[in-house]
Design a protein around this motif. Structure first.
Motif, mmCIF file in Angstrom:
data_model
loop_
_atom_site.group_PDB
_atom_site.id
_atom_site.type_symbol
_atom_site.label_atom_id
_atom_site.label_comp_id
_atom_site.label_asym_id
_atom_site.label_seq_id
_atom_site.Cartn_x
_atom_site.Cartn_y
_atom_site.Cartn_z
ATOM 1 N N ARG A 1 31.253 -26.263 107.723
ATOM 2 C CA ARG A 1 32.336 -25.414 107.227
ATOM 3 C C ARG A 1 31.831 -23.990 107.000
ATOM 4 N N PRO A 2 32.735 -23.003 107.077
ATOM 5 C CA PRO A 2 32.325 -21.601 106.896
ATOM 6 C C PRO A 2 31.663 -21.324 105.555
ATOM 7 N N PHE A 3 32.122 -21.991 104.468
ATOM 8 C CA PHE A 3 31.513 -21.689 103.170
ATOM 9 C C PHE A 3 30.077 -22.202 103.084
ATOM 10 N N ALA B 1 23.561 -18.303 104.806
ATOM 11 C CA ALA B 1 23.283 -16.883 105.044
ATOM 12 C C ALA B 1 22.881 -16.161 103.759
ATOM 13 N N ALA B 2 23.396 -16.653 102.613
ATOM 14 C CA ALA B 2 23.060 -16.035 101.327
ATOM 15 C C ALA B 2 21.683 -16.442 100.827
ATOM 16 N N GLY B 3 21.039 -17.350 101.541
ATOM 17 C CA GLY B 3 19.678 -17.733 101.182
ATOM 18 C C GLY B 3 19.573 -18.919 100.248
ATOM 19 N N LEU B 4 20.656 -19.663 100.039
ATOM 20 C CA LEU B 4 20.594 -20.835 99.170
ATOM 21 C C LEU B 4 19.797 -21.949 99.846
ATOM 22 N N ARG B 5 19.047 -22.681 99.041
ATOM 23 C CA ARG B 5 18.286 -23.797 99.567
ATOM 24 C C ARG B 5 19.208 -24.992 99.805
ATOM 25 N N ASP B 6 18.712 -25.943 100.618
ATOM 26 C CA ASP B 6 19.543 -27.088 101.000
ATOM 27 C C ASP B 6 20.023 -27.869 99.783
ATOM 28 N N ARG B 7 19.132 -28.104 98.825
ATOM 29 C CA ARG B 7 19.539 -28.880 97.656
ATOM 30 C C ARG B 7 20.599 -28.151 96.845
#
Length: 277
Positions: free
Chosen positions: A169-171, A177-183
């Motif tokens: 999904r786009p979000f 893209a914002a650099g959040l980690r997978d967890r």
């Protein structure tokens, strides 16, 4: 109007959900108040009052050993609620964690786990229960693990499907893209958007858990005597054909609980997933 307010506003229109909630509420009240509303100790023997029909002293009669049926069915409801809810909770937790992880990351582990779940779905519910109880020993704890084991593959498949849909999904792309980690992505985006399907599946799993509990207890793999269980009481009633109240009372409690859970689950599904109708 918020997303939460929309389902809540739709609740009064679902009569089945309200009826199911009332039925389940009755059983939960009995379970919660069991220590205070049982007139006698459920394992106490009243010598000379064996197979007494319903009357002023014993409102729902006594069984072949002189034990009060009302006290036993109330405590049996409490045992059923504790075991079935805990079993579904454990199975849902384990299965959901596995499903979310393999659905989000994919890879060879996803293929292995899904093949194992395909194999697990080939075994009937009662067979899974018998195997789990045989590996441990009969009792409420064994039934809890049997219910959990049966529900793990289902929740794995449900939550994996949710993760597969949501990871593209786009979000989610924006979060990457914002650099959040997978967890962090799983905790903040994938898990919250999977909760409606999780709640629906929990509602569908609870009636099956109650029936599995009753079935295992009926064939003698539940809590050992003299602990009261709904399935055990029905099994004892099958040996005394002329005392109909022995089968009617636990049977009515079991039907009320299962029917209420089914109606409640259908109502919750309609509220959370209107398109599913």
């Amino acid at each position: 109007m918020t997303t939460l307010a929309v389902p809540l506003a739709a609740v009064p229109r679902h009569r089945n959900m309200i009826a199911g909630g009332l039925a389940v509420g009755i059983v939960l009240v009995l379970a919660a108040l069991a220590p205070w509303i049982t007139p006698y100790d459920p394992v106490r023997l009243f010598t000379g009052h064996e197979l007494s029909p319903p009357g002023p002293q014993f409102l729902l009669g006594t069984d072949a050993l002189g034990r009060d049926v009302l006290s036993r069915v109330v405590v049996a409801c409490r045992n059923a609620v504790q075991v079935d809810v805990l079993g579904v909770a454990v199975g849902a937790l384990i299965g959901s964690v596995i499903g979310l992880l393999i659905g989000y990351f994919g890879g060879w582990l996803d293929n292995v786990v899904m093949r194992l779940t395909d194999i697990a779905f080939g075994f009937p519910e009662i067979i899974v229960g018998i195997v789990v109880v045989a590996l441990t020993r009969p009792g409420l704890g064994a039934i809890t693990w049997a219910i959990a084991a049966f529900n793990v593959p289902t929740f794995v498949r449900i939550m994996r499907g949710c993760a597969l849909q949501l990871r593209n999904r786009p979000f989610v792309d924006a979060a990457v893209a914002a650099g959040l980690r997978d967890r962090e992505i799983i905790a903040r985006h994938v898990l919250p958007n999977s909760l409606p399907m999780f709640v629906i599946q929990v509602g569908l799993a609870l009636p099956d858990a109650v029936l599995l509990d009753a079935g295992l207890s009926f064939i003698g793999l539940g809590a050992p005597p003299p602990a009261p269980t709904l399935g055990g009481m029905l099994s004892e009633a099958s040996a005394v054909l002329d005392a109909t109240w022995l089968a009617i009372v636990p049977g009515a409690a079991l039907c009320l609980f299962v029917m209420g859970l089914n109606l409640l689950a259908d109502g919750v599904r309609d509220v959370l997933d209107p398109g599913g109708r």
